[in-house]
Design a protein around this motif. Sequence first.
Motif, mmCIF file in Angstrom:
data_model
loop_
_atom_site.group_PDB
_atom_site.id
_atom_site.type_symbol
_atom_site.label_atom_id
_atom_site.label_comp_id
_atom_site.label_asym_id
_atom_site.label_seq_id
_atom_site.Cartn_x
_atom_site.Cartn_y
_atom_site.Cartn_z
ATOM 1 N N ALA A 16 0.834 -1.209 0.000
ATOM 2 C CA ALA A 16 0.000 0.000 0.000
ATOM 3 C C ALA A 16 0.863 1.251 0.000
ATOM 4 O O ALA A 16 0.567 2.218 -0.709
ATOM 5 C CB ALA A 16 -0.926 -0.006 1.213
ATOM 6 N N ARG A 17 1.943 1.244 0.777
ATOM 7 C CA ARG A 17 2.848 2.403 0.794
ATOM 8 C C ARG A 17 3.490 2.599 -0.569
ATOM 9 O O ARG A 17 3.606 3.722 -1.058
ATOM 10 C CB ARG A 17 3.926 2.223 1.862
ATOM 11 C CG ARG A 17 3.472 2.552 3.256
ATOM 12 C CD ARG A 17 4.638 2.656 4.226
ATOM 13 N NE ARG A 17 5.415 1.440 4.344
ATOM 14 C CZ ARG A 17 5.107 0.410 5.121
ATOM 15 N NH1 ARG A 17 4.016 0.452 5.862
ATOM 16 N NH2 ARG A 17 5.877 -0.654 5.172
ATOM 17 N N GLU A 18 3.909 1.526 -1.216
ATOM 18 C CA GLU A 18 4.544 1.639 -2.532
ATOM 19 C C GLU A 18 3.555 2.152 -3.575
ATOM 20 O O GLU A 18 3.919 2.967 -4.424
ATOM 21 C CB GLU A 18 5.137 0.300 -2.968
ATOM 22 C CG GLU A 18 5.895 0.367 -4.271
ATOM 23 C CD GLU A 18 7.007 1.413 -4.284
ATOM 24 O OE1 GLU A 18 7.200 2.060 -5.337
ATOM 25 O OE2 GLU A 18 7.678 1.609 -3.260
ATOM 26 N N GLU A 19 2.318 1.693 -3.515
ATOM 27 C CA GLU A 19 1.297 2.201 -4.440
ATOM 28 C C GLU A 19 1.097 3.700 -4.229
ATOM 29 O O GLU A 19 0.969 4.459 -5.190
ATOM 30 C CB GLU A 19 -0.023 1.454 -4.248
ATOM 31 C CG GLU A 19 -0.006 0.051 -4.785
ATOM 32 C CD GLU A 19 -1.286 -0.719 -4.477
ATOM 33 O OE1 GLU A 19 -2.277 -0.098 -4.040
ATOM 34 O OE2 GLU A 19 -1.285 -1.937 -4.677
ATOM 35 N N GLY A 20 1.078 4.123 -2.985
ATOM 36 C CA GLY A 20 0.932 5.538 -2.678
ATOM 37 C C GLY A 20 2.110 6.350 -3.182
ATOM 38 O O GLY A 20 1.946 7.450 -3.724
ATOM 39 N N ARG A 21 3.313 5.804 -3.036
ATOM 40 C CA ARG A 21 4.507 6.488 -3.542
ATOM 41 C C ARG A 21 4.443 6.639 -5.060
ATOM 42 O O ARG A 21 4.746 7.699 -5.606
ATOM 43 C CB ARG A 21 5.770 5.708 -3.166
ATOM 44 C CG ARG A 21 6.172 5.836 -1.742
ATOM 45 C CD ARG A 21 7.525 5.141 -1.512
ATOM 46 N NE ARG A 21 7.620 4.753 -0.135
ATOM 47 C CZ ARG A 21 7.575 3.517 0.334
ATOM 48 N NH1 ARG A 21 7.483 2.497 -0.500
ATOM 49 N NH2 ARG A 21 7.646 3.274 1.619
ATOM 50 N N GLU A 22 4.049 5.578 -5.745
ATOM 51 C CA GLU A 22 3.977 5.628 -7.207
ATOM 52 C C GLU A 22 2.920 6.627 -7.662
ATOM 53 O O GLU A 22 3.141 7.374 -8.613
ATOM 54 C CB GLU A 22 3.702 4.247 -7.795
ATOM 55 C CG GLU A 22 3.680 4.225 -9.312
ATOM 56 C CD GLU A 22 4.926 4.793 -9.967
ATOM 57 O OE1 GLU A 22 4.785 5.468 -11.014
ATOM 58 O OE2 GLU A 22 6.037 4.602 -9.445
#
Length: 86
Positions: A16-22
């Motif tokens: 979820a954090r990586e999706e938010g970063r992207e």
Amino acid sequence: MTAMKYFWRHPFAEEAREEGREEGREEGRVQGRAEMVLNILRRRGIDVTDEVRDRVEACTDLDPLTTWSRRAVHATTADDLFTTCD
């Protein structure tokens, strides 16, 4: 209670954090490209109307913004961004 304490380490949380970063990076690219289009026109001395500025800033797709940035280099008016064929 312990499971919640370490949730941030869970693979789902990391995903979820990586999706938010992207998503944030993509939004930054879009915003940067829109600013570039408008800056090219301004630096070339081309008047940018509120309508053109609003249309460019409202665009959330990199493809048209990339096209508009190429067109801005050769445009004679701001409206040429939207009417000139490549």
